[in-house]
Design a protein around this motif. Structure first.
Motif, PDB file in Angstrom:
ATOM      1  N   GLU A  42      75.293 -30.679 -27.513  1.00 17.04           N
ATOM      2  CA  GLU A  42      74.141 -29.804 -28.029  1.00 17.04           C
ATOM      3  C   GLU A  42      73.981 -30.175 -29.597  1.00 17.04           C
ATOM      4  O   GLU A  42      72.750 -30.131 -29.824  1.00 17.04           O
ATOM      5  N   THR A 103      71.266 -23.359 -17.902  1.00 21.86           N
ATOM      6  CA  THR A 103      72.612 -23.234 -18.340  1.00 21.86           C
ATOM      7  C   THR A 103      73.016 -21.785 -18.412  1.00 21.86           C
ATOM      8  O   THR A 103      72.589 -21.235 -19.402  1.00 21.86           O
ATOM      9  N   PRO A 104      73.446 -21.414 -17.516  1.00 20.99           N
ATOM     10  CA  PRO A 104      73.981 -19.961 -17.366  1.00 20.99           C
ATOM     11  C   PRO A 104      74.876 -19.507 -18.488  1.00 20.99           C
ATOM     12  O   PRO A 104      75.919 -20.154 -18.870  1.00 20.99           O
ATOM     13  N   ASP A 105      74.497 -18.241 -19.284  1.00 21.22           N
ATOM     14  CA  ASP A 105      75.366 -17.849 -20.359  1.00 21.22           C
ATOM     15  C   ASP A 105      76.435 -16.782 -19.412  1.00 21.22           C
ATOM     16  O   ASP A 105      76.291 -16.673 -18.434  1.00 21.22           O
ATOM     17  N   GLU A 106      77.267 -16.017 -20.255  1.00 22.77           N
ATOM     18  CA  GLU A 106      78.067 -15.276 -19.776  1.00 22.77           C
ATOM     19  C   GLU A 106      77.406 -14.070 -18.882  1.00 22.77           C
ATOM     20  O   GLU A 106      77.771 -13.849 -17.879  1.00 22.77           O
ATOM     21  N   ARG A 176      64.775 -13.726 -20.054  1.00 20.56           N
ATOM     22  CA  ARG A 176      65.818 -14.772 -20.022  1.00 20.56           C
ATOM     23  C   ARG A 176      66.353 -14.888 -18.730  1.00 20.56           C
ATOM     24  O   ARG A 176      66.214 -14.135 -17.796  1.00 20.56           O
ATOM     25  N   VAL A 178      69.244 -14.456 -17.654  1.00 18.78           N
ATOM     26  CA  VAL A 178      69.940 -13.223 -17.031  1.00 18.78           C
ATOM     27  C   VAL A 178      69.085 -12.188 -16.340  1.00 18.78           C
ATOM     28  O   VAL A 178      69.332 -11.424 -15.439  1.00 18.78           O
ATOM     29  N   GLN A 249      76.852 -26.513 -18.089  1.00 18.11           N
ATOM     30  CA  GLN A 249      77.754 -25.765 -18.942  1.00 18.11           C
ATOM     31  C   GLN A 249      78.257 -24.757 -17.897  1.00 18.11           C
ATOM     32  O   GLN A 249      78.485 -23.437 -18.508  1.00 18.11           O
ATOM     33  N   GLN A 252      81.224 -22.427 -18.905  1.00 12.48           N
ATOM     34  CA  GLN A 252      81.219 -21.298 -19.823  1.00 12.48           C
ATOM     35  C   GLN A 252      81.390 -20.080 -19.265  1.00 12.48           C
ATOM     36  O   GLN A 252      81.560 -18.858 -19.665  1.00 12.48           O
ATOM     37  N   VAL A 253      81.132 -20.001 -17.699  1.00 11.27           N
ATOM     38  CA  VAL A 253      80.936 -18.675 -16.991  1.00 11.27           C
ATOM     39  C   VAL A 253      82.033 -18.817 -15.799  1.00 11.27           C
ATOM     40  O   VAL A 253      81.930 -17.791 -15.253  1.00 11.27           O
TER      41      VAL A 253
END
Length: 666
Positions: A42, A103-106, A176, A178, A249, A252-253
């Motif tokens: 990244e 790219t899913p975040d938390e 976003r 989410v 990614q 990350q989750v």
């Protein structure tokens, strides 16, 4: 031509980079400009070399472009995200179709993990939410693509546009991932607005027997609408490349919990379903960390083997990567010879430098980049040198080893939280460890480990610990004449395998610098007369000198007899053979310092010298026998020969003058 002369010829300045700023001024020594990029893809995109010629196409990249592989699997730092970033940022040079990266975040991961539908198991429910994500991204692409590339909007595309608008998913909405996931989850659990496709959910889907069945039926309507639009536009991969939809990614989750595993399994099932539904119109690429993928267990897992492509790096590939990135930083004219013989020292500890470096890395780009950059920083930033020295590499290696030991703990913190507590089993000892030796060490620590990690008691057994340490790349296993690490061989550690090696990457941090935990021979000759040469050859009389010389000759013969036995022990690990050989060569070096015919005048009590050396031999023999090396390795005959020679030396030192000692066995 040397690097300095090449620079001078090109720029008119000795050993400098040329006008990289466009102001006619040189920037400084080549080493100052040498950089191997950022260790994470990244940042390497925005602040590194990835898009400046520093990307090395590999099998994973070619497999991703070919469309024959859907799963790109590799360890942390193996270059998964680099492939993904390169595909996203190549400006259409290699893939001319549309591209979408998820790219899913938390927060997004939490939405997926919590998603449930009455009447469906967890992974099936999570497959639906992933299918919804894919369908929405494809629909958004089609609405924009129809206008930009085809200059027409068939009814099917117009329907997609209305559907996206009615459900808050229109292109440019700015929401976003989410937020879209939360909205999609609520809609699947209640009802999507499907009027754009001529379906009224309250009437047409009322007969669905369960929440899960209703959600699946709604999603099928959307997916059929997307597939119809691809067909109407002729986007079947023939006119132009397909839409490339990538997921990266995910680690990350992820956690080692059932709902996290269900999230990943759902992703796999959704991608397989969508790839079949959309055909050549959409190509899916999932970038997954190997430990996550390998931990999954589900009924359809065998259907994905043909889609797998595992990233593997050889030493030669890492060499190529190093040269590619070095050229990206200092200029294309840099040759391999200039890199490894002028900027770096030719050898380190007697080993060719590139081999020395890459043997001490786990086989992945991130490690290589970190180690190479650490060498450059030691030389240039800390010492202001214009080339890297052997000492710089060794100092960087110690720092790098400490980093990697900590990083290994972090990498597997979720799956193996006890990993850091296993490292003391290998500290300040040889890097070759036998099953017998490890058994003793583990038994001493088992109670504490079970107390600190009660939930992992089933794993914290001797065989479980060996399997974990082998699986994460910390330990290799000896097979025949080779030492095999995870990734080199798919076969797990077998019960009959008894010899393990700590990976060179971690040895410096553990203080495991030698192969076997053998007591080091310390030279006995500390009398200043020996080192200064201040002695008188005739001081002790010819008779005494003759006996001393005979005893010392016997010691020399004993050492050579032992070394011959070591050479014949071909099944003994080379590293252990080398360690034994090193100690006996130290004995021979020490003996050679005693002046012939003048031992007494040099302050050497030869009888005491032999008895002390014999005592060292006995201790060494005991260590070898107690070390747990397999008898088939030939360690037994070596240890017995050492003990035989120790007894012979004791007899000679205690015998009367005239004992020949010539009966030493070969």
């Amino acid at each position: 031509m040397s690097l300095s002369r090449a620079r001078a010829a090109r720029y008119g300045v000795d050993s400098v980079i040329g006008d990289t700023k466009g102001d006619g001024m040189a920037d400084g020594p080549v080493l100052a400009q040498l950089h191997f990029g950022r260790e994470d893809a990244e940042r390497d995109v925005t602040d590194g070399l990835l898009l400046r010629g520093g990307f090395l196409p590999n099998a994973a990249y070619r497999g991703a472009l070919s469309g024959r592989k859907m799963l790109i699997i590799g360890r942390k730092g193996s270059g998964k995200s680099a492939v993904c970033m390169q595909l996203m940022a190549d400006g259409g040079r290699t893939h001319h179709g549309g591209k979408v990266l998820v790219t899913p975040d938390e927060a997004a991961g939490e939405e997926i993990r919590r998603f449930e539908l009455q009447g469906l198991p967890g992974d099936s429910a999570k497959a639906l939410i992933w299918r919804y994500v894919f369908a929405v991204h494809a629909a958004r692409h089609l609405v924009t693509h129809a206008k930009d590339a085809h200059a027409k909007r068939p009814d099917s595309v117009k329907s997609l546009g209305r559907f996206l608008k009615q459900n808050g998913e229109a292109p440019g909405s700015g929401s976003r991932l989410v937020e879209r996931l939360a909205q999609g989850a609520r809609a699947l659990q209640t009802s999507l607005s499907l009027e754009a496709f001529g379906v009224k959910a309250s009437m047409d889907l009322a007969q669905s027997p369960s929440e899960g069945a209703r959600a699946a039926r709604q999603l099928e309507v959307v997916e059929q609408g997307v597939a119809r639009a691809f067909t109407d536009l002729g986007c079947d991969g023939a006119v132009h490349p397909p839409l490339l939809l990538m997921v990266d990614q995910l680690e990350q989750v992820w956690s080692a919990e059932p709902d996290s595993n269900a999230m990943v399994i759902g992703l796999l099932l959704a991608a397989k379903h969508a790839a079949s539904l959309y055909g050549r119109s959409v190509r899916f690429l999932l970038f997954l960390r190997a430990d996550i993928y390998d931990s999954l267990s589900f009924g359809e897992g065998d259907k994905f083997h043909g889609d797998e492509l595992r990233i593997a790096w050889t030493e030669q590939a890492l060499r190529d990567l190093a040269l590619t990135r070095a050229r990206a930083s200092v200029g294309e004219e840099l040759t391999e010879e200039q890199l490894w013989k002028e900027l770096f020292p030719q050898t380190v500890a007697g080993e060719e430098t590139a081999s020395y470096l890459f043997r001490r890395c786990l086989p992945r780009p991130r490690d290589a980049i970190q180690f190479l950059n650490a060498c450059q920083e030691k030389a240039w930033l800390e010492h202001e040198r214009d080339r890297i020295t052997e000492a710089d590499v060794e100092q960087a290696g110690r720092q790098f080893s400490e980093w990697k030991l900590k990083d290994l703990t972090s990498e597997y913190l979720v799956a193996h939280p006890f990993l850091r507590n296993l490292f003391p089993l290998f500290q300040n000892s040889g890097y070759v460890v036998t099953r017998a030796a490890l058994t003793r060490r583990f038994e001493a620590a088992a109670e504490t480990l079970h107390h600190d990690f009660p939930a992992y008691a089933d794993t914290l057994t001797l065989s479980g610990v060996i399997d974990v340490l082998y699986g994460v790349g910390f330990l290799g296993v000896r097979r025949g004449n080779d030492v095999v690490f995870a990734g080199d061989d798919a076969l797990p550690v077998q019960p009959h395998e008894t010899e393990f090696h700590v990976h060179p990457c971690f040895r410096a941090a553990l203080g495991a610098g030698s192969a076997f935990d053998l007591r080091r021979f310390e030279p006995q000759l500390v009398d200043p007369r020996v080192s200064s040469g201040n002695y008188s050859p005739g001081a002790a009389g010819s008779s005494s000198l003759n006996r001393d010389d005979r005893l010392l000759m016997q010691l020399t013969r004993s050492c050579h007899s032992i070394l011959s036995q070591v050479e014949r022990a071909v099944a003994l690990t080379r590293d252990v053979r080398d360690e034994i050989t090193l100690q006996f060569n130290r004995v021979l070096d020490d003996v050679s310092r005693i002046p012939p015919g003048a031992a007494a005048s040099a302050g050497v009590d030869v009888d005491d010298y032999l008895l002390t050396t014999a005592h060292y031999f006995t201790g060494l023999s005991t260590q070898l026998l107690a070390g747990g090396l397999d008898e088939t390795s030939g360690v037994g005959p070596v240890a017995h020969r050492i003990e035989e020679e120790a007894r012979r030396l004791r007899r000679q030192a205690g015998g009367s003058y005239g004992s020949s000692g010539d009966s030493a066995g070969a």
